[in-house]
Design a protein around this motif. Structure first.
Motif, PDB file in Angstrom:
ATOM      1  N   ALA A 257       0.818  -1.222   0.000  1.00 35.43           N
ATOM      2  CA  ALA A 257       0.000   0.000   0.000  1.00 35.43           C
ATOM      3  C   ALA A 257       0.849   1.269   0.000  1.00 35.43           C
ATOM      4  N   ALA A 258       0.513   2.166  -0.928  1.00 34.54           N
ATOM      5  CA  ALA A 258       1.186   3.459  -1.057  1.00 34.54           C
ATOM      6  C   ALA A 258       0.235   4.418  -1.763  1.00 34.54           C
ATOM      7  N   GLY A 259       0.489   5.695  -1.627  1.00 36.01           N
ATOM      8  CA  GLY A 259      -0.347   6.700  -2.273  1.00 36.01           C
ATOM      9  C   GLY A 259      -0.360   6.532  -3.785  1.00 36.01           C
ATOM     10  N   GLY A 260      -1.504   6.857  -4.380  1.00 40.47           N
ATOM     11  CA  GLY A 260      -1.643   6.804  -5.826  1.00 40.47           C
ATOM     12  C   GLY A 260      -2.113   5.472  -6.360  1.00 40.47           C
ATOM     13  N   GLN A 261      -2.516   4.584  -5.487  1.00 43.09           N
ATOM     14  CA  GLN A 261      -2.926   3.241  -5.922  1.00 43.09           C
ATOM     15  C   GLN A 261      -4.447   3.091  -5.932  1.00 43.09           C
ATOM     16  N   GLN A 262      -4.909   2.263  -6.867  1.00 42.18           N
ATOM     17  CA  GLN A 262      -6.306   1.846  -6.884  1.00 42.18           C
ATOM     18  C   GLN A 262      -6.346   0.360  -6.556  1.00 42.18           C
ATOM     19  N   TRP A 263      -7.202   0.004  -5.616  1.00 39.12           N
ATOM     20  CA  TRP A 263      -7.406  -1.383  -5.217  1.00 39.12           C
ATOM     21  C   TRP A 263      -8.849  -1.751  -5.542  1.00 39.12           C
ATOM     22  N   ASN A 264      -9.046  -2.883  -6.216  1.00 39.28           N
ATOM     23  CA  ASN A 264     -10.389  -3.354  -6.572  1.00 39.28           C
ATOM     24  C   ASN A 264     -10.773  -4.532  -5.688  1.00 39.28           C
TER      25      ASN A 264
ATOM     26  N   ALA B 122      -0.149   6.381   6.111  1.00 41.72           N
ATOM     27  CA  ALA B 122       0.538   6.789   7.329  1.00 41.72           C
ATOM     28  C   ALA B 122       0.562   5.596   8.272  1.00 41.72           C
ATOM     29  N   GLY B 123       1.688   4.883   8.286  1.00 44.32           N
ATOM     30  CA  GLY B 123       1.811   3.698   9.145  1.00 44.32           C
ATOM     31  C   GLY B 123       0.820   2.620   8.752  1.00 44.32           C
ATOM     32  N   GLY B 124       0.030   2.183   9.710  1.00 43.98           N
ATOM     33  CA  GLY B 124      -0.946   1.122   9.464  1.00 43.98           C
ATOM     34  C   GLY B 124      -2.306   1.625   9.019  1.00 43.98           C
ATOM     35  N   ARG B 125      -2.374   2.896   8.634  1.00 46.08           N
ATOM     36  CA  ARG B 125      -3.631   3.479   8.182  1.00 46.08           C
ATOM     37  C   ARG B 125      -3.402   4.188   6.860  1.00 46.08           C
ATOM     38  N   PHE B 126      -4.487   4.503   6.170  1.00 50.56           N
ATOM     39  CA  PHE B 126      -4.367   5.245   4.919  1.00 50.56           C
ATOM     40  C   PHE B 126      -5.616   6.076   4.694  1.00 50.56           C
ATOM     41  N   LEU B 127      -5.436   7.163   3.974  1.00 49.83           N
ATOM     42  CA  LEU B 127      -6.564   7.989   3.565  1.00 49.83           C
ATOM     43  C   LEU B 127      -7.082   7.392   2.265  1.00 49.83           C
ATOM     44  N   ALA B 128      -8.324   6.932   2.300  1.00 48.54           N
ATOM     45  CA  ALA B 128      -8.937   6.279   1.147  1.00 48.54           C
ATOM     46  C   ALA B 128      -9.978   7.194   0.523  1.00 48.54           C
TER      47      ALA B 128
ATOM     48  N   GLN C  34     -15.714  10.177  -1.819  1.00 48.27           N
ATOM     49  CA  GLN C  34     -15.780  10.264  -0.359  1.00 48.27           C
ATOM     50  C   GLN C  34     -14.456   9.791   0.235  1.00 48.27           C
ATOM     51  N   GLN C  35     -13.908  10.559   1.174  1.00 45.24           N
ATOM     52  CA  GLN C  35     -12.639  10.199   1.791  1.00 45.24           C
ATOM     53  C   GLN C  35     -12.849   9.755   3.232  1.00 45.24           C
ATOM     54  N   GLU C  36     -12.017   8.783   3.624  1.00 45.82           N
ATOM     55  CA  GLU C  36     -12.101   8.238   4.972  1.00 45.82           C
ATOM     56  C   GLU C  36     -10.745   7.628   5.313  1.00 45.82           C
ATOM     57  N   THR C  37     -10.357   7.733   6.565  1.00 43.54           N
ATOM     58  CA  THR C  37      -9.139   7.088   7.020  1.00 43.54           C
ATOM     59  C   THR C  37      -9.485   5.665   7.454  1.00 43.54           C
ATOM     60  N   LEU C  38      -8.772   4.703   6.899  1.00 42.85           N
ATOM     61  CA  LEU C  38      -9.037   3.278   7.152  1.00 42.85           C
ATOM     62  C   LEU C  38      -7.763   2.568   7.572  1.00 42.85           C
ATOM     63  N   GLY C  39      -7.934   1.430   8.218  1.00 40.60           N
ATOM     64  CA  GLY C  39      -6.803   0.574   8.549  1.00 40.60           C
ATOM     65  C   GLY C  39      -6.403  -0.248   7.332  1.00 40.60           C
ATOM     66  N   LEU C  40      -5.106  -0.531   7.219  1.00 42.11           N
ATOM     67  CA  LEU C  40      -4.619  -1.302   6.070  1.00 42.11           C
ATOM     68  C   LEU C  40      -5.265  -2.676   5.946  1.00 42.11           C
ATOM     69  N   SER C  41      -5.725  -3.237   7.053  1.00 46.96           N
ATOM     70  CA  SER C  41      -6.284  -4.588   7.002  1.00 46.96           C
ATOM     71  C   SER C  41      -7.490  -4.686   6.068  1.00 46.96           C
ATOM     72  N   ILE C  42      -8.223  -3.589   5.833  1.00 51.08           N
ATOM     73  CA  ILE C  42      -9.364  -3.655   4.912  1.00 51.08           C
ATOM     74  C   ILE C  42      -8.908  -4.014   3.495  1.00 51.08           C
ATOM     75  N   LEU C  43      -7.670  -3.623   3.141  1.00 53.86           N
ATOM     76  CA  LEU C  43      -7.176  -3.907   1.790  1.00 53.86           C
ATOM     77  C   LEU C  43      -6.925  -5.393   1.546  1.00 53.86           C
ATOM     78  N   GLU C  44      -7.015  -6.209   2.577  1.00 55.04           N
ATOM     79  CA  GLU C  44      -6.898  -7.653   2.388  1.00 55.04           C
ATOM     80  C   GLU C  44      -8.068  -8.185   1.560  1.00 55.04           C
ATOM     81  N   SER C  45      -9.162  -7.433   1.490  1.00 54.98           N
ATOM     82  CA  SER C  45     -10.322  -7.814   0.677  1.00 54.98           C
ATOM     83  C   SER C  45     -10.211  -7.291  -0.755  1.00 54.98           C
ATOM     84  N   TYR C  46      -9.107  -6.626  -1.055  1.00 54.76           N
ATOM     85  CA  TYR C  46      -8.909  -5.979  -2.349  1.00 54.76           C
ATOM     86  C   TYR C  46      -7.632  -6.473  -3.020  1.00 54.76           C
ATOM     87  N   GLN C  47      -7.514  -6.130  -4.281  1.00 55.60           N
ATOM     88  CA  GLN C  47      -6.323  -6.454  -5.071  1.00 55.60           C
ATOM     89  C   GLN C  47      -5.828  -5.170  -5.719  1.00 55.60           C
ATOM     90  N   LEU C  48      -4.522  -4.939  -5.644  1.00 53.52           N
ATOM     91  CA  LEU C  48      -3.911  -3.773  -6.274  1.00 53.52           C
ATOM     92  C   LEU C  48      -4.045  -3.910  -7.791  1.00 53.52           C
TER      93      LEU C  48
END
Length: 116
Positions: free
Chosen positions: A57-64, A83-89, A95-109
């Motif tokens: 996970a890094a800025g500028g990425q789309q996860w489906n 920012a660490g274990g969180r990201f601005l999504a 709509q923007q929201e700060t989320l934990g990286l663990s949610i991206l386990e349901s997604y693919q870069l």
């Protein structure tokens, strides 16, 4: 286990940028966690092959959303910044929201904008 449908970093951001990205992740493990370089390389390569959001996970990425994930989740998330274990999504509606990286386990870069 590697996802057979995963898009490689070389495809997403080009081989030079992919090498820089991987080397940065490896360097972080060797300096911050004091791991031997060989161990750090193996861990990073395995994590990338598995699509691990903690490594990728890094800025500028789309996860489906993965096909086997909860259909109630947004179909796409855009990582504005990490920012660490969180990201601005940002979702497809802007709509923007700060989320934990663990949610991206349901997604693919799937895309990495502005890095080629």
């Amino acid at each position: 286990m590697p996802d057979p449908h995963a898009i490689t970093l070389n495809h997403l951001i080009g081989p030079d940028r992919a090498g820089q990205f991987l080397n940065t992740r490896i360097q972080n493990l060797t300096t911050q966690d004091l791991l031997p370089r060989e161990t750090a390389e193996r861990m990073v390569c395995q994590a990338v092959a598995a699509g691990d959001p903690w490594t990728l996970a890094a800025g500028g990425q789309q996860w489906n959303l993965r096909l086997d994930a909860d259909p109630e989740l947004p179909p796409q998330l855009y990582v504005v910044r990490r920012a660490g274990g969180r990201f601005l999504a940002e979702d497809e509606d802007g709509q923007q929201e700060t989320l934990g990286l663990s949610i991206l386990e349901s997604y693919q870069l799937t895309h990495w904008y502005g890095t080629r």
